[in-house]
Write a protein that holds these residues in place. Structure first.
Motif, PDB file in Angstrom:
ATOM      1  N   LEU A  56     -80.654   4.185 -41.764  1.00  0.00           N
ATOM      2  CA  LEU A  56     -79.285   3.829 -41.356  1.00  0.00           C
ATOM      3  C   LEU A  56     -79.028   4.262 -39.911  1.00  0.00           C
ATOM      4  N   GLU A  57     -79.479   5.460 -39.581  1.00  0.00           N
ATOM      5  CA  GLU A  57     -79.275   5.940 -38.206  1.00  0.00           C
ATOM      6  C   GLU A  57     -80.050   5.072 -37.212  1.00  0.00           C
ATOM      7  N   GLU A  58     -81.293   4.758 -37.543  1.00  0.00           N
ATOM      8  CA  GLU A  58     -82.124   4.000 -36.590  1.00  0.00           C
ATOM      9  C   GLU A  58     -81.644   2.569 -36.407  1.00  0.00           C
ATOM     10  N   PHE A  61     -76.668   3.458 -36.144  1.00  0.00           N
ATOM     11  CA  PHE A  61     -75.973   4.493 -35.369  1.00  0.00           C
ATOM     12  C   PHE A  61     -76.609   4.741 -34.004  1.00  0.00           C
ATOM     13  N   TYR A  62     -77.921   4.965 -33.966  1.00  0.00           N
ATOM     14  CA  TYR A  62     -78.569   5.270 -32.676  1.00  0.00           C
ATOM     15  C   TYR A  62     -78.408   4.124 -31.656  1.00  0.00           C
ATOM     16  N   PRO A  63     -78.640   2.862 -32.049  1.00  0.00           N
ATOM     17  CA  PRO A  63     -78.491   1.791 -31.048  1.00  0.00           C
ATOM     18  C   PRO A  63     -77.076   1.742 -30.462  1.00  0.00           C
ATOM     19  N   GLU A  80     -88.739  12.212 -34.477  1.00  0.00           N
ATOM     20  CA  GLU A  80     -88.545  13.278 -35.475  1.00  0.00           C
ATOM     21  C   GLU A  80     -88.417  12.675 -36.879  1.00  0.00           C
ATOM     22  N   HIS A  81     -87.774  11.504 -36.968  1.00  0.00           N
ATOM     23  CA  HIS A  81     -87.729  10.819 -38.267  1.00  0.00           C
ATOM     24  C   HIS A  81     -89.147  10.470 -38.726  1.00  0.00           C
ATOM     25  N   ASP A  82     -89.971  10.003 -37.791  1.00  0.00           N
ATOM     26  CA  ASP A  82     -91.350   9.638 -38.158  1.00  0.00           C
ATOM     27  C   ASP A  82     -92.124  10.857 -38.659  1.00  0.00           C
ATOM     28  N   HIS A 114     -83.827  21.562 -38.220  1.00  0.00           N
ATOM     29  CA  HIS A 114     -83.830  21.486 -36.760  1.00  0.00           C
ATOM     30  C   HIS A 114     -83.195  20.172 -36.291  1.00  0.00           C
ATOM     31  N   HIS A 115     -83.576  19.078 -36.935  1.00  0.00           N
ATOM     32  CA  HIS A 115     -83.086  17.748 -36.563  1.00  0.00           C
ATOM     33  C   HIS A 115     -81.575  17.629 -36.807  1.00  0.00           C
ATOM     34  N   VAL A 116     -81.135  18.104 -37.973  1.00  0.00           N
ATOM     35  CA  VAL A 116     -79.709  18.025 -38.339  1.00  0.00           C
ATOM     36  C   VAL A 116     -78.877  18.852 -37.353  1.00  0.00           C
ATOM     37  N   ASP A 118     -79.493  19.433 -34.229  1.00  0.00           N
ATOM     38  CA  ASP A 118     -79.373  18.679 -32.967  1.00  0.00           C
ATOM     39  C   ASP A 118     -78.343  17.561 -33.100  1.00  0.00           C
ATOM     40  N   GLU A 119     -78.392  16.866 -34.235  1.00  0.00           N
ATOM     41  CA  GLU A 119     -77.444  15.755 -34.402  1.00  0.00           C
ATOM     42  C   GLU A 119     -76.007  16.267 -34.494  1.00  0.00           C
ATOM     43  N   GLU A 120     -75.826  17.337 -35.258  1.00  0.00           N
ATOM     44  CA  GLU A 120     -74.454  17.814 -35.500  1.00  0.00           C
ATOM     45  C   GLU A 120     -73.846  18.480 -34.262  1.00  0.00           C
TER      46      GLU A 120
HETATM   47 FE   FE2 Z   1     -81.511  11.670 -37.838  1.00  0.00          FE
END
Ligand code: FE2
Ligand code: FE2
Length: 202
Positions: A56-58, A61-63, A80-82, A114-116, A118-120
């Motif tokens: 969903l993010e890729e 949201f990200y675009p 990081e998702h990969d 770590h990823h969450v 950064d996003e938050e």
């Molecule tokens: Fe993400």
């Protein structure tokens, strides 16, 4: 889209935060001493939630965020998702009893935390600051896409959730379902008994 229609959809930022909360709460329930079936159910529940969330993010949201914001965190997020997908693939190839299963899940937890973070702390505040008028429209698109992704996997998702339930919760769940079945059966039996009594009394 009018303001009224926009308000009908949840904000993309709230959807992402709720997904993060759900995955982190699944992590908190992981117990090294749990029986293998429960462990597998919990791990699979977290993995499926992460796969859907990342997609969903890729896709949505990200675009949209890239149109108004750029940063190293945003550029590195798909990679990081990969990395998470690779860990998920390795976990799916192991049994909960296998050596390394628990360590691999812990590695996935660390990567996700770590990823969450950064996003938050960076991406979601940027989205709220730079494109507040688009968040509900994006939320609507994410909600519809989630349905497309999860409906075909509904059986798998429900099975994993049941397997992941702690013994006491599962017992309560089973008792509740049994209670409903028993009540339905007893209700039918009582009605049929009543009907035959009425026929006899005529
Ligand atoms: Fe993400
Ligand atoms: Fe996320």
């Amino acid at each position: 889209m009018t303001r009224l229609l926009q308000g009908m959809y949840p904000s993309a930022v709230n959807i992402i935060r709720l997904d993060h909360t759900h995955v982190l709460s699944t992590f908190h329930q992981f117990d090294l001493d749990d029986w293998p079936t429960a462990k597998r159910g919990l791990v699979n529940t977290a993995c499926t939630a992460l796969e859907v969330h990342a997609q969903l993010e890729e896709e949505i949201f990200y675009p949209a965020l890239r149109e108004v914001f750029s940063s190293q965190t945003l550029e590195e997020s798909p990679a990081e998702h990969d990395e998470m997908r690779s860990l998920i693939g390795r976990l799916r190839g192991l049994a909960p009893e296998d050596a390394g299963y628990d360590d691999l899940f812990m590695e996935l937890m660390r990567a996700v935390l770590h990823h969450v973070a950064d996003e938050e702390t960076e991406l979601l505040p940027a989205a709220q600051r730079l494109m507040p008028e688009r968040l509900n429209e994006l939320g609507g698109r994410m909600t519809r896409r989630r349905m497309e992704l999860t409906v075909p996997r509904a059986g798998e998702i429900a099975g994993n959730m049941v397997r992941a339930m702690p013994g006491s919760t599962l017992a309560l769940f089973t008792a509740a379902v049994s209670g409903v079945c028993l009540a339905t059966w007893y209700g039918r039996r009582s009605r049929s008994h009543l009907r035959s009594q009425l026929r006899r009394s005529r």
